[in-house]
Motif scaffolding. Structure first.
Motif, PDB file in Angstrom:
ATOM      1  N   GLU A 183     -18.021  34.968 -53.504  1.00  0.00           N
ATOM      2  CA  GLU A 183     -19.097  34.715 -54.464  1.00  0.00           C
ATOM      3  C   GLU A 183     -18.643  33.758 -55.566  1.00  0.00           C
ATOM      4  N   LYS A 184     -17.392  33.863 -55.967  1.00  0.00           N
ATOM      5  CA  LYS A 184     -16.883  33.047 -57.067  1.00  0.00           C
ATOM      6  C   LYS A 184     -16.580  31.616 -56.638  1.00  0.00           C
ATOM      7  N   TYR A 185     -16.022  31.450 -55.425  1.00  0.00           N
ATOM      8  CA  TYR A 185     -15.553  30.131 -55.007  1.00  0.00           C
ATOM      9  C   TYR A 185     -16.369  29.516 -53.871  1.00  0.00           C
ATOM     10  N   GLY A 186     -17.172  30.309 -53.189  1.00  0.00           N
ATOM     11  CA  GLY A 186     -17.991  29.796 -52.090  1.00  0.00           C
ATOM     12  C   GLY A 186     -19.456  30.054 -52.333  1.00  0.00           C
ATOM     13  N   ARG A 187     -20.145  30.482 -51.291  1.00  0.00           N
ATOM     14  CA  ARG A 187     -21.575  30.782 -51.410  1.00  0.00           C
ATOM     15  C   ARG A 187     -21.873  32.245 -51.092  1.00  0.00           C
ATOM     16  N   GLY A 188     -20.882  33.097 -51.292  1.00  0.00           N
ATOM     17  CA  GLY A 188     -21.094  34.518 -51.055  1.00  0.00           C
ATOM     18  C   GLY A 188     -21.147  34.876 -49.590  1.00  0.00           C
ATOM     19  N   GLU A 189     -20.529  34.062 -48.726  1.00  0.00           N
ATOM     20  CA  GLU A 189     -20.537  34.305 -47.286  1.00  0.00           C
ATOM     21  C   GLU A 189     -19.110  34.374 -46.759  1.00  0.00           C
ATOM     22  N   VAL A 190     -18.889  35.272 -45.793  1.00  0.00           N
ATOM     23  CA  VAL A 190     -17.602  35.359 -45.092  1.00  0.00           C
ATOM     24  C   VAL A 190     -17.886  35.324 -43.600  1.00  0.00           C
ATOM     25  N   HIS A 191     -17.275  34.364 -42.911  1.00  0.00           N
ATOM     26  CA  HIS A 191     -17.490  34.210 -41.469  1.00  0.00           C
ATOM     27  C   HIS A 191     -16.411  34.963 -40.694  1.00  0.00           C
ATOM     28  N   ILE A 192     -16.839  35.767 -39.710  1.00  0.00           N
ATOM     29  CA  ILE A 192     -15.913  36.450 -38.805  1.00  0.00           C
ATOM     30  C   ILE A 192     -15.708  35.550 -37.591  1.00  0.00           C
ATOM     31  N   THR A 193     -14.463  35.153 -37.339  1.00  0.00           N
ATOM     32  CA  THR A 193     -14.182  34.230 -36.241  1.00  0.00           C
ATOM     33  C   THR A 193     -14.093  34.972 -34.912  1.00  0.00           C
ATOM     34  N   ALA A 194     -13.983  34.198 -33.841  1.00  0.00           N
ATOM     35  CA  ALA A 194     -13.894  34.778 -32.502  1.00  0.00           C
ATOM     36  C   ALA A 194     -12.596  35.543 -32.290  1.00  0.00           C
ATOM     37  N   ARG A 195     -11.584  35.323 -33.141  1.00  0.00           N
ATOM     38  CA  ARG A 195     -10.297  35.990 -32.988  1.00  0.00           C
ATOM     39  C   ARG A 195     -10.021  36.962 -34.147  1.00  0.00           C
ATOM     40  N   GLN A 196     -11.039  37.667 -34.568  1.00  0.00           N
ATOM     41  CA  GLN A 196     -10.916  38.705 -35.596  1.00  0.00           C
ATOM     42  C   GLN A 196     -10.450  38.162 -36.942  1.00  0.00           C
ATOM     43  N   GLY A 197     -10.525  36.864 -37.124  1.00  0.00           N
ATOM     44  CA  GLY A 197     -10.155  36.277 -38.406  1.00  0.00           C
ATOM     45  C   GLY A 197     -11.350  36.173 -39.330  1.00  0.00           C
ATOM     46  N   LEU A 198     -11.090  35.706 -40.545  1.00  0.00           N
ATOM     47  CA  LEU A 198     -12.139  35.522 -41.536  1.00  0.00           C
ATOM     48  C   LEU A 198     -12.017  34.139 -42.146  1.00  0.00           C
ATOM     49  N   GLU A 199     -13.154  33.567 -42.522  1.00  0.00           N
ATOM     50  CA  GLU A 199     -13.167  32.284 -43.211  1.00  0.00           C
ATOM     51  C   GLU A 199     -14.174  32.338 -44.351  1.00  0.00           C
ATOM     52  N   ILE A 200     -13.743  31.870 -45.529  1.00  0.00           N
ATOM     53  CA  ILE A 200     -14.658  31.667 -46.642  1.00  0.00           C
ATOM     54  C   ILE A 200     -15.010  30.186 -46.653  1.00  0.00           C
ATOM     55  N   SER A 201     -16.282  29.872 -46.543  1.00  0.00           N
ATOM     56  CA  SER A 201     -16.728  28.479 -46.436  1.00  0.00           C
ATOM     57  C   SER A 201     -17.308  27.971 -47.760  1.00  0.00           C
ATOM     58  N   TYR A 202     -17.565  26.669 -47.794  1.00  0.00           N
ATOM     59  CA  TYR A 202     -18.148  25.990 -48.955  1.00  0.00           C
ATOM     60  C   TYR A 202     -17.244  26.083 -50.188  1.00  0.00           C
ATOM     61  N   VAL A 203     -15.944  25.967 -49.965  1.00  0.00           N
ATOM     62  CA  VAL A 203     -14.981  26.015 -51.058  1.00  0.00           C
ATOM     63  C   VAL A 203     -14.660  24.592 -51.509  1.00  0.00           C
TER      64      VAL A 203
END
Length: 286
Positions: free
Chosen positions: A50-70
């Motif tokens: 929420e502070k650095y992106g757009r309040g979204e967290v993407h779950i990848t195909a390999r159980q990872g996470l990505e914060i976008s729009y940084v």
């Protein structure tokens, strides 16, 4: 962009990926082991996104996470803040990627190994290790293969070899019913077990009401050389039902083989195919 000093090496090696937008916006790849996160880590992720992106967290195909729009200028501040919440950046490029795993025998009734523990041990020793090409591990608790070990550079699968105790058997046929590979045949008061068909899933032990099926051996089955992408290939079974010490010796020797034999950018399975599976097997299992 301001005059802020940016550590580009930290960002690039840690999985900081440019987005398609014309602005300097990036996705931050984060380190997750076996898909496990605590509630505190989730709160840190929510606050940071929420502070650095757009309040979204993407779950990848390999159980990872990505914060976008940084924004690029905010990248290191984001990482510093996440680390306070015990969340760390991921990796990309020619390195060992995040280890995927199922919940194993801690939770799943079919689980035969502690997949989470094995994944953590692999991650602690090998995560982000620089290699000639990217390298992916998967750990799955049983032959149901939920984590697709055959599609990874090195896959670990739990297995159990059953043994039949005839004087405890009532020949009810439940084991035949649940066996997924027709390795058991019950007929006319007799039972036949075809070991060559058995996939080591252990379902016969789970279903038997009289404990006529018992554990003979258990351990880790190892697959090597799998990958997906543009040129997919299933991994090859290297060995089965080894103990934990042997498993980690195999992993260490496999990584060493890859370092010695691979060309830049080559995947593990391509290296094995080029050098020869038997030569690889001799190197790893000597």
């Amino acid at each position: 962009m301001g005059n802020k000093t940016i550590n580009y090496d930290r960002l690039k090696q840690g999985g900081f990926l440019r987005q398609r937008q014309k602005e300097d916006l990036f996705s931050m790849r984060l380190r997750v082991v076996g898909g496990q996160l605590t509630a505190d880590q989730l709160r840190a992720l929510a606050d940071a996104s929420e502070k650095y992106g757009r309040g979204e967290v993407h779950i990848t195909a390999r159980q990872g996470l990505e914060i976008s729009y940084v924004p690029l200028d905010d990248a290191e501040d984001l990482l510093d803040e996440l680390e306070k919440g015990d969340v760390y950046q991921g990796t990309c490029g020619p390195r060992v990627r995040g280890v995927v795993a199922c919940q194993g025998n801690l939770i799943c009734p079919r689980g035969l190994i502690d997949a989470e523990d094995i994944a953590k041990k692999i991650d602690e020793k090998y995560f982000a290790m620089e290699l000639p090409g990217k390298f992916k591990f998967a750990v799955t608790g049983c032959p149901s293969s939920c984590m697709k070990p055959q599609e990874n550079d090195l896959g670990v699968m739990g297995g159990l070899e059953p043994e039949w105790v005839n004087d405890k058997c009532t020949y009810c046929g439940l084991c035949q019913t649940v066996c997924p590979v027709d390795a058991i045949k019950v007929e006319n008061g007799a039972l036949e077990f075809y070991r060559d068909k058995c996939n080591l899933c252990g379902q016969c032990l789970l279903i038997c009401p009289t404990e006529a099926w018992v554990k003979s051996r258990e351990g880790y089955t190892v697959y090597v050389g799998g990958k997906v992408g543009k040129y997919p290939r299933l991994g090859v079974k290297l060995t089965e039902l080894v103990d934990e010490d042997t498993l980690f010796r195999i992993i260490e020797r496999s990584v060493e083989f890859f370092k010695i034999e691979a060309t830049s950018g080559e995947r593990f399975g391509d290296t094995i195919q080029r050098v020869g599976f038997e030569e690889f097997k001799a190197f790893v299992l000597e």
